[in-house]
Design a protein around this motif. Structure first.
Motif, short mmCIF file in Angstrom:
data_model
loop_
_atom_site.label_atom_id
_atom_site.label_comp_id
_atom_site.label_asym_id
_atom_site.label_seq_id
_atom_site.Cartn_x
_atom_site.Cartn_y
_atom_site.Cartn_z
N UNK A 170 0.84 -1.20 0.00
CA UNK A 170 0.00 0.00 0.00
C UNK A 170 0.87 1.25 0.00
N UNK A 171 1.95 1.24 0.78
CA UNK A 171 2.85 2.39 0.82
C UNK A 171 3.51 2.63 -0.55
N UNK A 172 3.84 1.55 -1.23
CA UNK A 172 4.44 1.67 -2.57
C UNK A 172 3.46 2.35 -3.52
N UNK A 173 2.20 1.91 -3.49
CA UNK A 173 1.17 2.52 -4.34
C UNK A 173 0.92 3.97 -3.95
N UNK A 174 0.88 4.21 -2.65
CA UNK A 174 0.64 5.56 -2.14
C UNK A 174 1.74 6.53 -2.61
N UNK A 175 2.98 6.09 -2.49
CA UNK A 175 4.10 6.95 -2.91
C UNK A 175 4.05 7.23 -4.40
N UNK A 176 3.64 6.23 -5.18
CA UNK A 176 3.57 6.42 -6.63
C UNK A 176 2.48 7.43 -6.99
N UNK A 177 1.29 7.27 -6.41
CA UNK A 177 0.17 8.13 -6.77
C UNK A 177 0.37 9.55 -6.26
N UNK A 178 0.78 9.70 -5.01
CA UNK A 178 0.99 11.05 -4.49
C UNK A 178 2.23 11.69 -5.12
N UNK A 179 3.18 10.88 -5.54
CA UNK A 179 4.35 11.41 -6.23
C UNK A 179 3.99 12.05 -7.56
N UNK A 180 2.82 11.68 -8.09
CA UNK A 180 2.35 12.26 -9.34
C UNK A 180 1.52 13.52 -9.14
N UNK A 181 1.49 14.02 -7.90
CA UNK A 181 0.80 15.28 -7.63
C UNK A 181 -0.59 15.14 -7.04
N UNK A 182 -1.03 13.92 -6.76
CA UNK A 182 -2.36 13.70 -6.18
C UNK A 182 -2.30 13.97 -4.67
N UNK A 183 -3.23 14.77 -4.17
CA UNK A 183 -3.24 15.13 -2.76
C UNK A 183 -4.35 14.42 -1.98
N UNK A 184 -5.46 14.11 -2.63
CA UNK A 184 -6.59 13.45 -1.97
C UNK A 184 -6.70 12.02 -2.50
N UNK A 185 -6.41 11.05 -1.64
CA UNK A 185 -6.38 9.66 -2.09
C UNK A 185 -6.62 8.71 -0.93
N UNK A 186 -7.29 7.60 -1.22
CA UNK A 186 -7.48 6.52 -0.25
C UNK A 186 -7.19 5.20 -0.96
N UNK A 187 -6.27 4.41 -0.38
CA UNK A 187 -5.89 3.13 -0.95
C UNK A 187 -6.23 2.03 0.05
N UNK A 188 -7.04 1.06 -0.39
CA UNK A 188 -7.39 -0.09 0.45
C UNK A 188 -6.98 -1.36 -0.26
#
Length: 350
Positions: free
Chosen positions: A188-206
């Protein structure tokens, strides 16, 4: 100019000014509504379960292809269910070391060592030989005798491996690794870092019930995450609690889904590395909030092993953690424990 004319002109100017402000705000509101960025939802299968990701992206990108690719690469490194993964290679009896081919192996080893030391051995990914002996992960569980368990324990312990940023190696024979109690959180942390690294600020990963979130949901609120009730089948509600999550991760561990019964005694699929046997402690569900999901995942398992009193001590030593425990007291009554700094972010069920 007399006062009557002055007052009339003043009133006219005031009315025009108020009207202008109203039109500006109305137009601004309409414009903001027109430019409102929708939330995107993607889902898929991974790691024997499913993932659900919700995010708001100004560029309206769909990350599903990238997410699936990352999870596949992750499994090729750390999944014990993949025959040709890095960890499966390392766990072979004839192999004594592994040079990392991906950048996933070292971070999870490093994090595991920290939790192993802080939990005084309650969390230990070298329990792989014990997991095999008990048959966890198979359709049927075994029940090894005490002598067998003690012999296997001689090959369990984080001090029996060594590692650096390039490789990991065994200090003794018959040792192996299993990251099932931490790898899903790390994914989940890997996915989170990838998505927020692309400029996304509002996100929920389950993924498999574990969650990491940032920012707010589509109602401009903190993300609401439900915690399952381990005794829902006994007349209770499906949800034991709801936590408000913002810029944090949450993981829940429990033995109420994965267990087996022998001679009328229920054994969960969480093994105490210190005894070699499945845990039978007072905590039946451990929910942990942490800055990242790797920590939340590992500590929720560790607290299941430690039990209520030891876990309370650990929480004082690890201020970055917040916890919600469902436990059985000495009278057999179900009770709740909520750490002090979580009480304003959790809603307990009836």
């Amino acid at each position: 100019m007399n006062n009557r004319i002055k007052n009339a002109l003043y009133s006219l100017v005031l009315i025009v000014a108020v009207g202008a402000v109203w039109l500006y705000r109305n137009n601004s509101s309409d414009k903001a509504q027109e430019e409102s960025i929708p939330y995107t939802f993607i889902t898929g299968k991974a790691q024997g379960t499913s993932y659900n990701i919700t995010y708001q992206d100004e560029e309206k990108r769909n990350f599903k292809k990238e997410v699936d690719s990352l999870l596949l690469a992750f499994d090729k490194s750390l999944s014990t269910y993949r025959e040709y993964s890095e960890i499966s290679y390392f766990n072979k009896d004839e192999i004594d070391s592994l040079n990392f081919k991906t950048h996933y192996f070292y971070p999870v080893l490093e994090a595991s060592q920290k939790v192993y030391e802080a939990s005084k051995g309650a969390f230990d990914p070298t329990i792989y030989p014990l997991i095999k002996a008990w048959g966890f992960g198979k359709d049927e569980s075994n029940f090894p005798d005490t002598a067998t368990v003690q012999n296997i324990k001689a090959h369990v312990g984080f001090d029996k491996i060594a590692f650096n940023e390039q490789a990991v190696w065994k200090k003794t024979d018959d040792i192996g690794l299993n990251f099932n109690a931490i790898a899903q959180g790390y994914a989940i942390d890997v996915l989170f870092d990838y998505i927020t690294g692309g400029g996304v600020e509002n996100v929920m990963i389950e993924l498999g019930g574990e969650v990491r979130a940032a920012g707010v949901n589509d109602r401009n609120e903190a993300w609401s995450i439900g915690i399952d009730n381990p005794q829902a089948g006994k007349g209770g509600s499906d949800r034991a609690a709801i936590v408000k999550l913002k810029n944090q991760a949450v993981s829940t561990s429990g033995n109420y889904r994965n267990f087996f019964v022998k001679d009328g005694v229920t054994y969960g699929h969480t093994i105490d590395p210190r005894t070699g046997f499945p845990v039978q402690r007072d905590i039946i569900s451990a929910t942990v909030l942490a800055p990242d999901c790797m920590q939340a995942d590992a500590w929720s398992t560790a607290f299941m092993v430690l039990g209520l009193q030891e876990s309370k001590v650990i929480l004082k030593e690890q201020p970055q953690l917040k916890a919600y425990f469902i436990y059985i007291d000495e009278n057999g009554t179900t009770q709740n424990f909520v750490s002090e700094d979580l009480k304003d972010k959790i809603i307990l069920g009836e």
